[in-house]
Write a protein that holds these residues in place. Structure first.
Motif, PDB file in Angstrom:
ATOM      1  N   ARG A  66     -10.664   3.676   0.073  1.00 45.87           N
ATOM      2  CA  ARG A  66     -10.721   5.241   0.023  1.00 45.87           C
ATOM      3  C   ARG A  66      -9.611   5.268  -1.731  1.00 45.87           C
ATOM      4  O   ARG A  66      -8.320   5.134  -1.760  1.00 45.87           O
ATOM      5  CB  ARG A  66      -9.452   5.878   1.327  1.00 45.87           C
ATOM      6  CG  ARG A  66      -9.660   7.488   0.612  1.00 45.87           C
ATOM      7  CD  ARG A  66      -9.240   7.498   2.264  1.00 45.87           C
ATOM      8  NE  ARG A  66      -9.589   7.524   3.725  1.00 45.87           N
ATOM      9  CZ  ARG A  66     -10.455   8.285   3.767  1.00 45.87           C
ATOM     10  NH1 ARG A  66     -10.669   9.598   3.148  1.00 45.87           N
ATOM     11  NH2 ARG A  66     -11.909   8.562   4.802  1.00 45.87           N
ATOM     12  N   LEU A  79      -9.543   5.212   8.352  1.00 42.88           N
ATOM     13  CA  LEU A  79      -8.841   4.048   7.880  1.00 42.88           C
ATOM     14  C   LEU A  79      -9.907   3.246   8.545  1.00 42.88           C
ATOM     15  O   LEU A  79     -10.375   2.535   9.690  1.00 42.88           O
ATOM     16  CB  LEU A  79      -7.552   4.164   8.489  1.00 42.88           C
ATOM     17  CG  LEU A  79      -7.312   5.686   7.562  1.00 42.88           C
ATOM     18  CD1 LEU A  79      -5.773   5.663   8.130  1.00 42.88           C
ATOM     19  CD2 LEU A  79      -6.402   5.076   5.842  1.00 42.88           C
ATOM     20  N   THR A  80      -9.903   1.808   7.166  1.00 41.12           N
ATOM     21  CA  THR A  80     -10.098   0.302   8.359  1.00 41.12           C
ATOM     22  C   THR A  80      -9.346  -0.629   8.346  1.00 41.12           C
ATOM     23  O   THR A  80      -8.696  -0.507   7.750  1.00 41.12           O
ATOM     24  CB  THR A  80     -11.721   0.588   7.837  1.00 41.12           C
ATOM     25  OG1 THR A  80     -10.912  -0.250   6.126  1.00 41.12           O
ATOM     26  CG2 THR A  80     -12.787   1.032   7.394  1.00 41.12           C
ATOM     27  N   GLY A  96      -4.692  -2.711   5.625  1.00 45.30           N
ATOM     28  CA  GLY A  96      -6.056  -3.857   5.344  1.00 45.30           C
ATOM     29  C   GLY A  96      -6.292  -4.116   6.483  1.00 45.30           C
ATOM     30  O   GLY A  96      -7.729  -4.511   6.367  1.00 45.30           O
ATOM     31  N   ASN A 127      -5.948  -0.148  -1.963  1.00 43.97           N
ATOM     32  CA  ASN A 127      -6.151  -2.092  -1.312  1.00 43.97           C
ATOM     33  C   ASN A 127      -5.761  -2.586  -1.407  1.00 43.97           C
ATOM     34  O   ASN A 127      -6.020  -3.704  -2.695  1.00 43.97           O
ATOM     35  CB  ASN A 127      -7.673  -1.876  -0.932  1.00 43.97           C
ATOM     36  CG  ASN A 127      -8.090  -2.728  -0.266  1.00 43.97           C
ATOM     37  OD1 ASN A 127      -7.422  -4.004  -0.058  1.00 43.97           O
ATOM     38  ND2 ASN A 127      -8.795  -2.848  -0.086  1.00 43.97           N
ATOM     39  N   TYR A 187      -4.027  -0.717  10.134  1.00 43.21           N
ATOM     40  CA  TYR A 187      -4.575  -0.234   8.608  1.00 43.21           C
ATOM     41  C   TYR A 187      -3.715   0.415   7.456  1.00 43.21           C
ATOM     42  O   TYR A 187      -4.653   0.669   6.400  1.00 43.21           O
ATOM     43  CB  TYR A 187      -4.621   1.213   9.732  1.00 43.21           C
ATOM     44  CG  TYR A 187      -6.111   0.610  10.921  1.00 43.21           C
ATOM     45  CD1 TYR A 187      -7.250   1.120  10.952  1.00 43.21           C
ATOM     46  CD2 TYR A 187      -5.241   0.710  12.631  1.00 43.21           C
ATOM     47  CE1 TYR A 187      -8.022   1.092  12.036  1.00 43.21           C
ATOM     48  CE2 TYR A 187      -5.703   0.446  13.182  1.00 43.21           C
ATOM     49  CZ  TYR A 187      -6.932   0.567  13.796  1.00 43.21           C
ATOM     50  OH  TYR A 187      -8.229   0.857  14.493  1.00 43.21           O
ATOM     51  N   PRO A 231      -4.934  11.116   0.047  1.00 41.11           N
ATOM     52  CA  PRO A 231      -5.147  10.477   1.039  1.00 41.11           C
ATOM     53  C   PRO A 231      -5.611  10.711   2.674  1.00 41.11           C
ATOM     54  O   PRO A 231      -4.432  11.769   3.065  1.00 41.11           O
ATOM     55  CB  PRO A 231      -3.341   9.718   1.102  1.00 41.11           C
ATOM     56  CG  PRO A 231      -3.083  10.580  -0.157  1.00 41.11           C
ATOM     57  CD  PRO A 231      -3.437  11.274  -0.786  1.00 41.11           C
ATOM     58  N   PRO A 290      -3.800   4.068   1.965  1.00 49.11           N
ATOM     59  CA  PRO A 290      -5.452   5.021   2.054  1.00 49.11           C
ATOM     60  C   PRO A 290      -5.391   3.683   2.657  1.00 49.11           C
ATOM     61  O   PRO A 290      -4.925   2.680   2.150  1.00 49.11           O
ATOM     62  CB  PRO A 290      -5.616   5.379   1.271  1.00 49.11           C
ATOM     63  CG  PRO A 290      -4.360   5.454   0.234  1.00 49.11           C
ATOM     64  CD  PRO A 290      -2.684   5.062   1.087  1.00 49.11           C
ATOM     65  N   SER A 291      -6.741   3.475   3.073  1.00 48.60           N
ATOM     66  CA  SER A 291      -7.026   2.385   3.861  1.00 48.60           C
ATOM     67  C   SER A 291      -8.085   1.895   2.307  1.00 48.60           C
ATOM     68  O   SER A 291      -8.461   2.409   1.350  1.00 48.60           O
ATOM     69  CB  SER A 291      -8.138   2.260   4.789  1.00 48.60           C
ATOM     70  OG  SER A 291      -9.818   2.934   4.294  1.00 48.60           O
ATOM     71  N   ALA A 300      -6.251   6.551  13.408  1.00 48.95           N
ATOM     72  CA  ALA A 300      -6.883   6.143  12.271  1.00 48.95           C
ATOM     73  C   ALA A 300      -7.554   5.718  11.708  1.00 48.95           C
ATOM     74  O   ALA A 300      -8.541   6.170  10.329  1.00 48.95           O
ATOM     75  CB  ALA A 300      -5.966   4.445  12.110  1.00 48.95           C
ATOM     76  N   ARG A 337       0.843  -1.032   0.035  1.00 52.65           N
ATOM     77  CA  ARG A 337      -0.210  -0.195  -0.118  1.00 52.65           C
ATOM     78  C   ARG A 337       0.992   1.540   0.382  1.00 52.65           C
ATOM     79  O   ARG A 337       1.860   1.233   0.553  1.00 52.65           O
ATOM     80  CB  ARG A 337      -0.707   0.121   1.529  1.00 52.65           C
ATOM     81  CG  ARG A 337      -1.971  -0.816   1.420  1.00 52.65           C
ATOM     82  CD  ARG A 337      -2.734  -0.944   2.843  1.00 52.65           C
ATOM     83  NE  ARG A 337      -4.326  -1.865   2.443  1.00 52.65           N
ATOM     84  CZ  ARG A 337      -4.628  -1.221   2.957  1.00 52.65           C
ATOM     85  NH1 ARG A 337      -5.719  -0.223   2.056  1.00 52.65           N
ATOM     86  NH2 ARG A 337      -6.181  -1.745   2.226  1.00 52.65           N
TER      87      ARG A 337
END
Length: 343
Positions: free
Chosen positions: A28, A175-176, A53, A301, A50, A33, A24-25, A170, A17
């Protein structure tokens, strides 16, 4: 080792990433970012899930840093100690290719002895390539293997991701992180077995609608369907998903959908093709998995991209677009590279 296993290992060895201070998560756009300020490797520890992912387990993670920003995050399944030299070469090559000024390693494992031996070997080989710190992480504690000061006690430093201040920042930034890689794999695993008979019948009906259409008509139908789904992002019916999948089975029609992905709306394409993958049956899976994988890459992602490529390769290791996803991973190409590819 079989060709397919080698391909899978190489893809998993380069799940990457990119972003500003943090990448970025999933879902997104990489055009803007989110940024989270950190000051120590311990802060970065709270952000790693994060950045990837998902929460890593039995993993080796490297963060490349340039101009006080996380440039790239890569993860591999934690390897045996015998893989130390190849990993040094791989990580050093990534750092050189992306002109990184530093890197930080994180080894997540419950096998403390093996993980420590691996990381100590990596430290010896990577210090001259700007290695800033190397952390061993187990359960609820972490150890810096490059620090012997009082700030890094022998019993390790406790941490709790659920209450980590960086994790909170985050989440606030949008972010996730999935609980683990298996949760991401489940997103691309296709329909449940109980639905297959019904989906086969739906596919027969849709096939009858498409059988008399020429190439130009199918290309126009794909373009219109994708644009319509982006403008009106309603849940797709099983017939809609079957139509997308059957159209994408023709490479010349698939590429119409591929060309419509941009960095500005890549997250919407992820949503679209994620629905299609979830309802697509054999033999139509590789094309839609690769379209989802491409959209995931362009959206930043890397975890989803990697899982798509892995499943597509298991189904058909000769499918050409899977090889392209593999090359993107191996070269750790940033989503911004899509701008050059698509012009």
């Amino acid at each position: 080792m079989t060709r397919q296993k080698k391909r899978t290992q190489r893809r998993r060895a380069s799940s990457a990433r990119r972003g500003g201070v943090v990448a970025p998560s999933g879902g997104r756009s990489t055009t803007s970012p989110p940024r989270v300020k950190v000051s120590t490797p311990a802060d970065l520890l709270g952000l790693v899930p994060y950045l990837l992912g998902f929460c890593p387990q039995e993993s080796l993670v490297v963060l490349l840093i340039r101009d006080s920003a996380v440039l790239l995050t890569a993860r591999v399944d934690i390897p045996p100690v015998e893989a130390t030299v190849p990993l040094i070469e791989q990580f050093a090559g990534l750092a050189e290719r992306h002109k990184a000024s530093g890197m930080v390693l994180f080894a997540y494992s419950e096998d403390a002895a093996s993980a420590r031996e691996l990381v100590e070997g990596l430290v010896a080989g990577l210090e001259r390539h700007g290695l800033l710190d190397a952390l061993y992480v187990a359960a609820d504690r972490w150890w810096s293997l490059m620090c012997d000061q009082a700030c890094c006690p022998a019993e390790g430093t406790p941490y709790d991701l659920s209450t980590h201040p960086m994790a909170a920042e985050a989440v606030f930034a949008g972010l996730t992180a999935a609980p683990g890689r298996s949760a991401v794999e489940a997103l691309v695993s296709g329909p449940p077995a109980d639905d297959l008979d019904r989906l086969v019948e739906v596919s027969r009906q849709v096939s009858a609608e498409l059988v008399d259409l020429g190439l130009a008509e199918r290309q126009e139908l794909m373009a219109a369907a994708v644009r319509g789904a982006l403008v009106h992002p309603q849940p797709l019916s099983d017939a809609d998903c079957a139509r997308f999948a059957m159209l994408a089975a023709d490479v010349q029609v698939r590429d119409v959908a591929w060309a419509l992905i941009s960095r500005a709306d890549a997250d919407r394409h992820v949503h679209l093709w994620g629905q299609v993958v979830a309802r697509t049956i054999a033999p139509f899976e590789p094309a839609v998995l690769c379209l989802l994988g491409m959209a995931a890459w362009i959206s930043g992602n890397g975890a989803l991209q990697n899982c798509c490529a892995d499943r597509a390769a298991r189904i058909d290791p000769t499918y050409s677009m899977t090889g392209l996803l593999e090359e993107i991973n191996q070269r750790a190409l940033p989503p911004s590279f899509w701008d050059a590819m698509s012009t």
